[in-house]
Write a protein that holds these residues in place. Structure first.
Motif, PDB file in Angstrom:
ATOM      1  N   GLY A 220     -11.303   4.892  -6.437  1.00  0.00           N
ATOM      2  CA  GLY A 220     -10.418   3.948  -5.784  1.00  0.00           C
ATOM      3  C   GLY A 220      -9.507   4.578  -4.746  1.00  0.00           C
ATOM      4  N   ASN A 221      -9.075   5.823  -4.994  1.00  0.00           N
ATOM      5  CA  ASN A 221      -8.174   6.455  -4.030  1.00  0.00           C
ATOM      6  C   ASN A 221      -8.888   6.909  -2.752  1.00  0.00           C
ATOM      7  OD1 ASN A 221      -9.578   8.695  -4.912  1.00  0.00           O
ATOM      8  ND2 ASN A 221      -7.881   9.566  -6.078  1.00  0.00           N
ATOM      9  N   GLN A 222     -10.196   6.669  -2.680  1.00  0.00           N
ATOM     10  CA  GLN A 222     -10.949   6.956  -1.462  1.00  0.00           C
ATOM     11  C   GLN A 222     -11.281   5.678  -0.687  1.00  0.00           C
ATOM     12  OE1 GLN A 222     -14.182   9.106  -3.565  1.00  0.00           O
ATOM     13  NE2 GLN A 222     -13.690  10.867  -2.266  1.00  0.00           N
ATOM     14  N   ALA A 223     -10.691   4.563  -1.094  1.00  0.00           N
ATOM     15  CA  ALA A 223     -11.009   3.268  -0.480  1.00  0.00           C
ATOM     16  C   ALA A 223     -10.769   3.266   1.021  1.00  0.00           C
ATOM     17  CB  ALA A 223     -10.181   2.171  -1.144  1.00  0.00           C
ATOM     18  N   HIS A 224      -9.782   4.020   1.475  1.00  0.00           N
ATOM     19  CA  HIS A 224      -9.457   4.018   2.906  1.00  0.00           C
ATOM     20  C   HIS A 224     -10.613   4.519   3.775  1.00  0.00           C
ATOM     21  CE1 HIS A 224      -8.585   8.122   1.529  1.00  0.00           C
ATOM     22  NE2 HIS A 224      -8.830   8.501   2.776  1.00  0.00           N
ATOM     23  N   LYS A 225     -11.547   5.260   3.184  1.00  0.00           N
ATOM     24  CA  LYS A 225     -12.668   5.800   3.951  1.00  0.00           C
ATOM     25  C   LYS A 225     -13.651   4.725   4.404  1.00  0.00           C
ATOM     26  CE  LYS A 225     -12.538  10.378   1.730  1.00  0.00           C
ATOM     27  NZ  LYS A 225     -13.324  11.387   0.975  1.00  0.00           N
ATOM     28  N   LEU A 226     -13.576   3.553   3.806  1.00  0.00           N
ATOM     29  CA  LEU A 226     -14.480   2.459   4.165  1.00  0.00           C
ATOM     30  C   LEU A 226     -14.039   1.735   5.437  1.00  0.00           C
ATOM     31  CD1 LEU A 226     -14.998   0.831   0.641  1.00  0.00           C
ATOM     32  CD2 LEU A 226     -16.643   2.248   1.887  1.00  0.00           C
ATOM     33  N   PHE A 227     -12.823   2.018   5.902  1.00  0.00           N
ATOM     34  CA  PHE A 227     -12.244   1.215   6.972  1.00  0.00           C
ATOM     35  C   PHE A 227     -11.790   2.074   8.156  1.00  0.00           C
ATOM     36  CE2 PHE A 227     -11.483  -0.727   2.844  1.00  0.00           C
ATOM     37  CZ  PHE A 227     -12.042  -1.990   3.025  1.00  0.00           C
ATOM     38  N   ASN A 228     -11.738   1.434   9.307  1.00  0.00           N
ATOM     39  CA  ASN A 228     -11.176   2.082  10.487  1.00  0.00           C
ATOM     40  C   ASN A 228      -9.660   2.110  10.428  1.00  0.00           C
ATOM     41  OD1 ASN A 228     -13.748   0.280  11.601  1.00  0.00           O
ATOM     42  ND2 ASN A 228     -13.720   2.378  12.365  1.00  0.00           N
ATOM     43  N   ALA A 229      -9.089   1.108   9.771  1.00  0.00           N
ATOM     44  CA  ALA A 229      -7.634   1.055   9.570  1.00  0.00           C
ATOM     45  C   ALA A 229      -7.369   0.523   8.168  1.00  0.00           C
ATOM     46  CB  ALA A 229      -6.980   0.166  10.614  1.00  0.00           C
ATOM     47  N   PHE A 230      -6.515   1.217   7.435  1.00  0.00           N
ATOM     48  CA  PHE A 230      -6.157   0.828   6.069  1.00  0.00           C
ATOM     49  C   PHE A 230      -4.659   0.552   6.081  1.00  0.00           C
ATOM     50  CE2 PHE A 230      -5.963   1.743   1.355  1.00  0.00           C
ATOM     51  CZ  PHE A 230      -6.845   0.741   0.999  1.00  0.00           C
ATOM     52  N   LEU A 231      -4.278  -0.731   6.026  1.00  0.00           N
ATOM     53  CA  LEU A 231      -2.916  -1.127   6.346  1.00  0.00           C
ATOM     54  C   LEU A 231      -2.190  -1.814   5.188  1.00  0.00           C
ATOM     55  CD1 LEU A 231      -3.617  -2.725   9.851  1.00  0.00           C
ATOM     56  CD2 LEU A 231      -2.781  -0.407   9.388  1.00  0.00           C
ATOM     57  N   ARG A 232      -0.890  -1.609   5.171  1.00  0.00           N
ATOM     58  CA  ARG A 232       0.006  -2.368   4.294  1.00  0.00           C
ATOM     59  C   ARG A 232       0.686  -3.424   5.150  1.00  0.00           C
ATOM     60  NH1 ARG A 232       3.035   1.383   3.169  1.00  0.00           N
ATOM     61  NH2 ARG A 232       4.958   0.841   4.279  1.00  0.00           N
ATOM     62  N   THR A 233       0.502  -4.667   4.801  1.00  0.00           N
ATOM     63  CA  THR A 233       1.004  -5.760   5.641  1.00  0.00           C
ATOM     64  C   THR A 233       2.167  -6.516   5.017  1.00  0.00           C
ATOM     65  OG1 THR A 233      -0.619  -7.279   4.682  1.00  0.00           O
ATOM     66  CG2 THR A 233      -1.249  -6.124   6.711  1.00  0.00           C
ATOM     67  N   THR A 234       2.435  -6.275   3.744  1.00  0.00           N
ATOM     68  CA  THR A 234       3.507  -7.001   3.059  1.00  0.00           C
ATOM     69  C   THR A 234       4.686  -6.078   2.823  1.00  0.00           C
ATOM     70  OG1 THR A 234       2.427  -6.484   0.952  1.00  0.00           O
ATOM     71  CG2 THR A 234       1.961  -8.625   1.937  1.00  0.00           C
ATOM     72  N   PRO A 235       5.910  -6.615   2.884  1.00  0.00           N
ATOM     73  CA  PRO A 235       7.101  -5.781   2.631  1.00  0.00           C
ATOM     74  C   PRO A 235       7.134  -5.312   1.189  1.00  0.00           C
ATOM     75  CG  PRO A 235       7.695  -8.104   2.779  1.00  0.00           C
ATOM     76  CD  PRO A 235       6.264  -8.007   3.191  1.00  0.00           C
ATOM     77  N   THR A 236       7.713  -4.158   0.972  1.00  0.00           N
ATOM     78  CA  THR A 236       7.779  -3.583  -0.370  1.00  0.00           C
ATOM     79  C   THR A 236       9.021  -4.064  -1.098  1.00  0.00           C
ATOM     80  OG1 THR A 236       8.933  -1.653   0.521  1.00  0.00           O
ATOM     81  CG2 THR A 236       6.539  -1.516   0.339  1.00  0.00           C
ATOM     82  N   GLY A 237       8.958  -3.997  -2.424  1.00  0.00           N
ATOM     83  CA  GLY A 237      10.121  -4.328  -3.239  1.00  0.00           C
ATOM     84  C   GLY A 237      10.223  -5.805  -3.566  1.00  0.00           C
ATOM     85  N   GLY A 238      10.913  -6.106  -4.665  1.00  0.00           N
ATOM     86  CA  GLY A 238      11.173  -7.487  -5.045  1.00  0.00           C
ATOM     87  C   GLY A 238      10.136  -8.104  -5.951  1.00  0.00           C
ATOM     88  N   SER A 239       8.974  -7.471  -6.095  1.00  0.00           N
ATOM     89  CA  SER A 239       7.916  -8.021  -6.933  1.00  0.00           C
ATOM     90  C   SER A 239       6.969  -6.900  -7.341  1.00  0.00           C
ATOM     91  CB  SER A 239       7.152  -9.107  -6.175  1.00  0.00           C
ATOM     92  OG  SER A 239       6.074  -9.604  -6.942  1.00  0.00           O
ATOM     93  N   ARG A 240       6.357  -7.048  -8.510  1.00  0.00           N
ATOM     94  CA  ARG A 240       5.396  -6.034  -8.944  1.00  0.00           C
ATOM     95  C   ARG A 240       4.193  -5.971  -8.018  1.00  0.00           C
ATOM     96  NH1 ARG A 240       6.451  -8.494 -14.052  1.00  0.00           N
ATOM     97  NH2 ARG A 240       7.780  -7.211 -15.372  1.00  0.00           N
ATOM     98  N   PHE A 241       3.744  -7.143  -7.567  1.00  0.00           N
ATOM     99  CA  PHE A 241       2.614  -7.204  -6.644  1.00  0.00           C
ATOM    100  C   PHE A 241       2.680  -8.513  -5.875  1.00  0.00           C
ATOM    101  CE2 PHE A 241       1.147  -8.871 -10.724  1.00  0.00           C
ATOM    102  CZ  PHE A 241       0.635 -10.113 -10.360  1.00  0.00           C
TER     103      PHE A 241
END
Length: 266
Positions: A220-241
């Motif tokens: 799972g920690n190699q998932a970024h290799k499948l993509f040209n860009a591996f992005l976080r789009t949601t703000p952090t904090g305030g919820s578990r997920f």
């Protein structure tokens, strides 16, 4: 194109949720006046009537005189075109009058019809022309719906690409990604592309899907290799997920303006 994939291949106990979602997407995309013919009855759709209308441009109203309309071929003998210019099928395009297109097709087929005129000129039908489904988008720049594809695994999302040259730019969306889409110093814009693929995962993230897909043969920690860009789009904090349905709208609201900027620049 909307691709629904199994996040845990083979782990099905009470029906396949990915197939359920694919059927719902297909139902919602289909114009209401041809659903009875184009969408088979299924228990997954017994409550589909409660869905809010999609109100997309190709869901034409009775009085809309659009240059294109979606329709379904009727089980009627072919009609002769005016002037003896061959025969064609009659199509229900959601009007009080059927349309005679320029070629015979099997009954029950969904077809995109170009409407040169809404004047019957003394006939009992209108005249139209069958065109490729992408013609309204390519000619007028109008959104004209989507194709729904079901993939049995994450790997099948890539391998089952319907485009001959595959997806030339792939974006993975994950809360665990180190790069934020809001970081304009590190991520400024998308490059030019023909076919962009944006992949969302379940609550556990794309990493969980990669871990469960034996055909990918990576952790799972190699998932970024499948993509040209591996992005976080949601703000952090305030919820578990962030729930997938929440991440979808948040992400598209941020990706959309970047794509519009790229199109304007090109």
């Amino acid at each position: 194109e909307v691709v629904i994939y199994d996040d845990k291949p083979g782990d099905v106990k009470w029906g396949d949720p990915s197939l359920f979602l694919a059927r719902v997407c297909q139902y919602a995309e289909t114009p209401p006046y041809i659903r009875k013919v184009c969408i088979p009855r299924h228990q997954d759709l017994q409550m589909a009537g409660l869905l809010s209308p999609l109100e997309a441009p190709h869901h034409a109203k009775l009085n809309d005189q659009l240059p294109y309309r979606e329709g379904v071929t009727l089980d009627k003998p072919p009609g002769t075109r005016p002037g003896g210019n061959g025969t064609g099928s009659f199509v229900d395009v959601g009007l009080k009058t059927n349309v005679l297109i320029d070629r015979p097709l099997k009954p029950g087929m969904r077809v995109t019809v170009r409407m040169p005129s809404y004047d019957k000129a003394g006939r009992s039908y209108l005249l139209g022309e069958a065109v490729p489904p992408n013609r309204p988008r390519s000619e007028l720049g109008v959104y004209w719906g989507f194709q729904t594809r079901h993939a049995p695994s994450l790997k099948a999302v890539f391998s089952g690409c319907p485009f001959g040259d595959a997806y030339d730019y792939k974006v993975g969306v994950s809360e665990k990604a180190s790069l934020s889409i809001d970081d304009r110093k590190k991520f400024k814009a998308f490059p030019s592309f023909k076919h962009l693929l944006v992949v969302f995962g379940p609550s556990g993230g794309i990493e969980e899907c990669v871990e469960a897909d034996e055909d990918l043969a990576m952790s799972g920690n190699q998932a970024h290799k499948l993509f040209n860009a591996f992005l976080r789009t949601t703000p952090t904090g305030g919820s578990r997920f962030v729930r997938p349905e929440e991440a979808l709208f948040i992400s598209l609201s941020k990706i959309g303006p970047l794509l519009e900027r790229e199109n304007a620049a090109s």
